[in-house]
Design a protein around this motif. Structure first.
Motif, PDB file in Angstrom:
ATOM      1  N   ALA A  98      53.615  27.773 -13.495  1.00 45.04           N
ATOM      2  CA  ALA A  98      52.577  26.773 -13.212  1.00 45.04           C
ATOM      3  C   ALA A  98      51.292  27.089 -13.970  1.00 45.04           C
ATOM      4  CB  ALA A  98      52.312  26.717 -11.702  1.00 45.04           C
ATOM      5  N   VAL A  99      50.977  28.375 -14.094  1.00 44.92           N
ATOM      6  CA  VAL A  99      49.801  28.784 -14.881  1.00 44.92           C
ATOM      7  C   VAL A  99      49.972  28.352 -16.339  1.00 44.92           C
ATOM      8  CG1 VAL A  99      48.536  30.781 -15.784  1.00 44.92           C
ATOM      9  CG2 VAL A  99      49.190  30.706 -13.371  1.00 44.92           C
ATOM     10  N   PHE A 100      51.170  28.582 -16.881  1.00 45.44           N
ATOM     11  CA  PHE A 100      51.438  28.203 -18.276  1.00 45.44           C
ATOM     12  C   PHE A 100      51.245  26.700 -18.473  1.00 45.44           C
ATOM     13  CE2 PHE A 100      54.381  26.488 -21.421  1.00 45.44           C
ATOM     14  CZ  PHE A 100      54.066  27.229 -22.543  1.00 45.44           C
ATOM     15  N   TRP A 101      51.842  25.884 -17.607  1.00 48.18           N
ATOM     16  CA  TRP A 101      51.743  24.428 -17.769  1.00 48.18           C
ATOM     17  C   TRP A 101      50.317  23.949 -17.529  1.00 48.18           C
ATOM     18  CZ3 TRP A 101      55.220  22.751 -20.650  1.00 48.18           C
ATOM     19  CH2 TRP A 101      56.552  23.156 -20.545  1.00 48.18           C
ATOM     20  N   ALA A 102      49.585  24.616 -16.640  1.00 46.97           N
ATOM     21  CA  ALA A 102      48.174  24.286 -16.455  1.00 46.97           C
ATOM     22  C   ALA A 102      47.400  24.545 -17.745  1.00 46.97           C
ATOM     23  CB  ALA A 102      47.584  25.109 -15.306  1.00 46.97           C
ATOM     24  N   GLY A 103      47.752  25.637 -18.445  1.00 39.90           N
ATOM     25  CA  GLY A 103      47.115  25.930 -19.726  1.00 39.90           C
ATOM     26  C   GLY A 103      47.424  24.873 -20.772  1.00 39.90           C
ATOM     27  N   TRP A 246      58.290  18.458  -8.899  1.00 41.28           N
ATOM     28  CA  TRP A 246      57.208  17.566  -8.469  1.00 41.28           C
ATOM     29  C   TRP A 246      56.269  18.219  -7.458  1.00 41.28           C
ATOM     30  CZ3 TRP A 246      54.408  13.518  -9.480  1.00 41.28           C
ATOM     31  CH2 TRP A 246      53.730  12.853  -8.466  1.00 41.28           C
ATOM     32  N   ALA A 247      56.821  18.992  -6.534  1.00 41.27           N
ATOM     33  CA  ALA A 247      55.993  19.592  -5.478  1.00 41.27           C
ATOM     34  C   ALA A 247      54.944  20.553  -6.025  1.00 41.27           C
ATOM     35  CB  ALA A 247      56.891  20.317  -4.483  1.00 41.27           C
ATOM     36  N   LEU A 248      55.138  21.029  -7.257  1.00 39.51           N
ATOM     37  CA  LEU A 248      54.203  22.010  -7.816  1.00 39.51           C
ATOM     38  C   LEU A 248      53.122  21.381  -8.689  1.00 39.51           C
ATOM     39  CD1 LEU A 248      56.581  24.976  -8.715  1.00 39.51           C
ATOM     40  CD2 LEU A 248      55.051  24.731  -6.773  1.00 39.51           C
ATOM     41  N   TRP A 249      53.190  20.066  -8.911  1.00 42.52           N
ATOM     42  CA  TRP A 249      52.156  19.449  -9.740  1.00 42.52           C
ATOM     43  C   TRP A 249      50.753  19.576  -9.151  1.00 42.52           C
ATOM     44  CZ3 TRP A 249      51.816  18.277 -14.627  1.00 42.52           C
ATOM     45  CH2 TRP A 249      52.994  18.184 -15.370  1.00 42.52           C
ATOM     46  N   PRO A 250      50.576  19.506  -7.816  1.00 36.61           N
ATOM     47  CA  PRO A 250      49.228  19.766  -7.282  1.00 36.61           C
ATOM     48  C   PRO A 250      48.718  21.162  -7.619  1.00 36.61           C
ATOM     49  CG  PRO A 250      50.585  18.674  -5.639  1.00 36.61           C
ATOM     50  CD  PRO A 250      51.508  19.054  -6.768  1.00 36.61           C
ATOM     51  N   VAL A 251      49.640  22.145  -7.665  1.00 27.19           N
ATOM     52  CA  VAL A 251      49.235  23.511  -8.017  1.00 27.19           C
ATOM     53  C   VAL A 251      48.812  23.570  -9.486  1.00 27.19           C
ATOM     54  CG1 VAL A 251      50.022  25.900  -8.196  1.00 27.19           C
ATOM     55  CG2 VAL A 251      50.770  24.482  -6.276  1.00 27.19           C
ATOM     56  N   ALA A 256      44.496  23.919 -13.512  1.00 27.10           N
ATOM     57  CA  ALA A 256      43.899  23.372 -14.727  1.00 27.10           C
ATOM     58  C   ALA A 256      42.460  22.932 -14.511  1.00 27.10           C
ATOM     59  CB  ALA A 256      44.737  22.206 -15.246  1.00 27.10           C
ATOM     60  N   PHE A 257      42.224  22.184 -13.437  1.00 25.24           N
ATOM     61  CA  PHE A 257      40.904  21.600 -13.271  1.00 25.24           C
ATOM     62  C   PHE A 257      39.896  22.578 -12.670  1.00 25.24           C
ATOM     63  CE2 PHE A 257      43.559  17.924 -13.921  1.00 25.24           C
ATOM     64  CZ  PHE A 257      42.770  17.157 -14.769  1.00 25.24           C
ATOM     65  N   THR A 258      40.355  23.499 -11.825  1.00 25.61           N
ATOM     66  CA  THR A 258      39.450  24.545 -11.359  1.00 25.61           C
ATOM     67  C   THR A 258      38.997  25.398 -12.537  1.00 25.61           C
ATOM     68  OG1 THR A 258      40.565  24.621  -9.209  1.00 25.61           O
ATOM     69  CG2 THR A 258      39.164  26.475  -9.767  1.00 25.61           C
ATOM     70  N   ILE A 425      42.026   7.725  -8.680  1.00 18.71           N
ATOM     71  CA  ILE A 425      43.322   8.266  -9.099  1.00 18.71           C
ATOM     72  C   ILE A 425      43.499   9.681  -8.563  1.00 18.71           C
ATOM     73  CG2 ILE A 425      44.749   8.877 -11.093  1.00 18.71           C
ATOM     74  CD1 ILE A 425      43.260   6.697 -12.651  1.00 18.71           C
ATOM     75  N   VAL A 426      42.412  10.469  -8.658  1.00 20.59           N
ATOM     76  CA  VAL A 426      42.447  11.829  -8.116  1.00 20.59           C
ATOM     77  C   VAL A 426      42.705  11.783  -6.617  1.00 20.59           C
ATOM     78  CG1 VAL A 426      41.085  13.917  -7.715  1.00 20.59           C
ATOM     79  CG2 VAL A 426      40.958  12.769  -9.929  1.00 20.59           C
ATOM     80  N   ASP A 427      42.039  10.842  -5.918  1.00 17.75           N
ATOM     81  CA  ASP A 427      42.236  10.704  -4.466  1.00 17.75           C
ATOM     82  C   ASP A 427      43.690  10.400  -4.120  1.00 17.75           C
ATOM     83  OD1 ASP A 427      39.578  11.171  -3.930  1.00 17.75           O
ATOM     84  OD2 ASP A 427      39.020   9.055  -3.899  1.00 17.75           O
ATOM     85  N   MET A 428      44.327   9.585  -4.954  1.00 13.76           N
ATOM     86  CA  MET A 428      45.731   9.252  -4.715  1.00 13.76           C
ATOM     87  C   MET A 428      46.594  10.517  -4.766  1.00 13.76           C
ATOM     88  SD  MET A 428      48.175   6.652  -6.865  1.00 13.76           S
ATOM     89  CE  MET A 428      48.132   7.718  -8.318  1.00 13.76           C
ATOM     90  N   PHE A 429      46.338  11.364  -5.761  1.00 14.80           N
ATOM     91  CA  PHE A 429      47.082  12.624  -5.856  1.00 14.80           C
ATOM     92  C   PHE A 429      46.758  13.536  -4.671  1.00 14.80           C
ATOM     93  CE2 PHE A 429      47.530  11.488 -10.402  1.00 14.80           C
ATOM     94  CZ  PHE A 429      48.882  11.735 -10.548  1.00 14.80           C
ATOM     95  N   CYS A 430      45.506  13.481  -4.192  1.00 17.06           N
ATOM     96  CA  CYS A 430      45.119  14.298  -3.036  1.00 17.06           C
ATOM     97  C   CYS A 430      45.915  13.888  -1.793  1.00 17.06           C
ATOM     98  CB  CYS A 430      43.623  14.141  -2.763  1.00 17.06           C
ATOM     99  SG  CYS A 430      42.554  14.960  -3.962  1.00 17.06           S
ATOM    100  N   VAL A 431      46.034  12.584  -1.563  1.00 16.65           N
ATOM    101  CA  VAL A 431      46.789  12.099  -0.413  1.00 16.65           C
ATOM    102  C   VAL A 431      48.255  12.496  -0.528  1.00 16.65           C
ATOM    103  CG1 VAL A 431      47.584  10.037   0.812  1.00 16.65           C
ATOM    104  CG2 VAL A 431      45.204  10.191   0.035  1.00 16.65           C
ATOM    105  N   LEU A 432      48.810  12.353  -1.724  1.00 16.34           N
ATOM    106  CA  LEU A 432      50.202  12.760  -1.958  1.00 16.34           C
ATOM    107  C   LEU A 432      50.374  14.249  -1.683  1.00 16.34           C
ATOM    108  CD1 LEU A 432      51.055  10.794  -5.241  1.00 16.34           C
ATOM    109  CD2 LEU A 432      51.988  10.386  -2.943  1.00 16.34           C
ATOM    110  N   ALA A 433      49.395  15.054  -2.094  1.00 17.74           N
ATOM    111  CA  ALA A 433      49.462  16.509  -1.881  1.00 17.74           C
ATOM    112  C   ALA A 433      49.422  16.826  -0.392  1.00 17.74           C
ATOM    113  CB  ALA A 433      48.321  17.198  -2.609  1.00 17.74           C
ATOM    114  N   LEU A 434      48.610  16.080   0.372  1.00 11.27           N
ATOM    115  CA  LEU A 434      48.529  16.314   1.816  1.00 11.27           C
ATOM    116  C   LEU A 434      49.866  16.034   2.501  1.00 11.27           C
ATOM    117  CD1 LEU A 434      45.017  14.844   2.760  1.00 11.27           C
ATOM    118  CD2 LEU A 434      45.713  17.246   2.766  1.00 11.27           C
TER     119      LEU A 434
END
Length: 438
Positions: A98-103, A246-251, A256-258, A425-434
């Motif tokens: 996940a770190v690699f793909w975030a990079g 798919w479950a790891l995309w929030p990670v 990436a964004f942090t 769009i970010v909020d949509m991903f946040c709800v999906l992550a929850l």
């Protein structure tokens, strides 16, 4: 006289590089101490940490030509260990993937110059709050590692009895390191780590017993030698395929964004400190610097550590007169000898690095002074992001509730124009992550 000026300049840059290294070298010890709690070998993480700091600081100096050190980031390593691996039950190898793909994601954002759009999406108060929230999280981890903060069935958490030799040694180390930092002693944090380790030597030998906190060993500090060959066991151990589920995309998104926000605030901060601005007012060579940071995160996954990022402690070298990439090159080269010193560094117990974690958390609190606390529609979402990161033991939860509360409150008070389209769009991903988390 004309020929002497470049020599004096180079001497200043070299001294600035050494100063920057002294301010950042604590990561050589602290990063393995945190990631080893995720099940990664201490010596392997130490090797990855040194290699990442060496190569990426050189890249920052040669390509971006900025006096900024790059190494595994504090906060990001905590997210890796306590949110991704321990909190979500992700295998360490998958988390490295996940770190690699975030990079890779960060690299694409940097190369195609999408950073401006990203910066506009995330409200400034939330960026400041997340940075400070990560600082509180790191501080909590430091207190927990020292067994200073413990579970309490009556009050949820509490302070351990001061009669415990381990707790007393930690308090000594914390106060000593704080005094050294306040007195602006070069290398204050690393000196504090060494002196706290020496103070911990008698535990299990002359007083106290560390068996409960040190894998059954009565003694807390155990010498295993000075020099050893580097441990390359983590290189290439990432799981590239497993980390794309798919479950790891929030990670991946959070990594990436942090990292992106942390890097941007670092570049802005050091640019202000050293007047390292381009004619348009942006930090000098920002695109090249962000590209270097993105490469550091990608390389981190391959080497076996948490994401790399630019270090705000680089301001120490800038204060010493560092202005060019030579400062970063010198600092990066200073990391290299520690590739062979893992036995010596592994002698350092968690309570010796705990004061560094607590104080690094304090350093990360500075951005909250930029939040307009009297402007409640800004302050309340920022506050939620700030406190939920340590209280939920999850950087992701702080980000999610900060974003969602910003949108809801702004819409409710008739300030919908302050919610960028991209944030929906970010909020949509946040709800999906929850929902994915439940």
């Amino acid at each position: 006289m004309i020929q002497a000026a470049p020599f004096i300049s180079r001497r200043t840059e070299v001294l600035a590089g050494i100063s920057t290294f002294l301010a950042t070298m604590y990561i050589i010890i602290v990063n393995p101490a945190i990631l080893s709690q995720a099940g990664l070998p201490f010596s392997g993480v130490l090797t990855a940490t040194v290699l990442l700091a060496f190569f990426c600081s050189l890249m920052m100096g040669l390509y971006a030509r900025n006096p900024i050190v790059v190494a595994p980031g504090m906060g990001l390593n905590a997210f890796f260990t306590f949110t991704a691996v321990k909190g979500m039950g992700i295998r360490p190898e998958v988390a490295l993937g996940a770190v690699f793909w975030a990079g890779i994601l960060f690299l694409l954002l940097s190369v195609f110059n999408v950073r401006s759009a990203i910066v506009r999406i995330i409200p400034l108060p939330l960026r400041y709050a997340v940075s400070a929230g990560i600082g509180l999280f790191v501080t909590l981890i430091g207190f927990e590692n020292a067994r200073f903060i413990i579970a309490n069935p009556a009050t949820l958490v509490g302070i351990a009895p001061l009669s415990d030799p381990i707790v007393l040694t930690f308090v000594f180390g914390l106060l000593l390191t704080a005094v050294l930092v306040v007195k602006d002693v070069p290398g204050a944090i690393i000196i504090g780590i060494v002196l706290t380790t020496l103070a911990a030597w008698p535990i299990g030998r002359y007083w106290g017993d560390a068996s409960a906190v040190n894998v059954g060993q009565r003694t807390l500090v155990n010498f295993q030698g000075v020099v050893a060959a580097p441990d390359f066991s983590l290189i290439g151990k990432l799981d590239l395929v497993g980390s794309l589920q798919w479950a790891l995309w929030p990670v991946i998104f959070a990594f990436a964004f942090t990292d992106l926000f942390d890097s941007l605030s670092t570049f802005v901060g050091v640019a202000e400190a050293g007047d390292l601005r381009a004619p348009d007012g942006e930090p000098r060579n920002l695109k090249q610097s962000l590209t270097t940071d993105a490469v550091a995160t990608t390389l981190a996954g391959l080497l076996g550590t948490s994401p790399g990022t630019a270090y705000i402690e680089s301001a120490v070298g800038i204060a010493q007169g560092g202005r060019t990439g030579l400062t970063a090159i010198v600092a990066g080269c200073c990391f290299l000898p520690f590739l062979f010193l893992s036995p010596l560094l592994s002698v350092i117990p968690a309570i010796a690095t705990a004061p560094a974690l607590v104080l690094v958390g304090a350093f990360m609190m500075k951005p909250i002074t930029r939040i307009e606390w009297g402007q409640l529609d800004d302050a309340l979402p920022a506050f939620l992001a700030l406190v939920l990161i340590p209280f939920s033991y999850s950087i992701t939860q702080g980000l999610i509730w900060g974003f969602l509360s910003w949108t809801v409150i702004k819409m409710a008070v008739g300030k919908g124009r302050e919610v960028p389209t991209g944030l929906w769009i970010v909020d949509m991903f946040c709800v999906l992550a929850l929902f994915a988390g439940h």
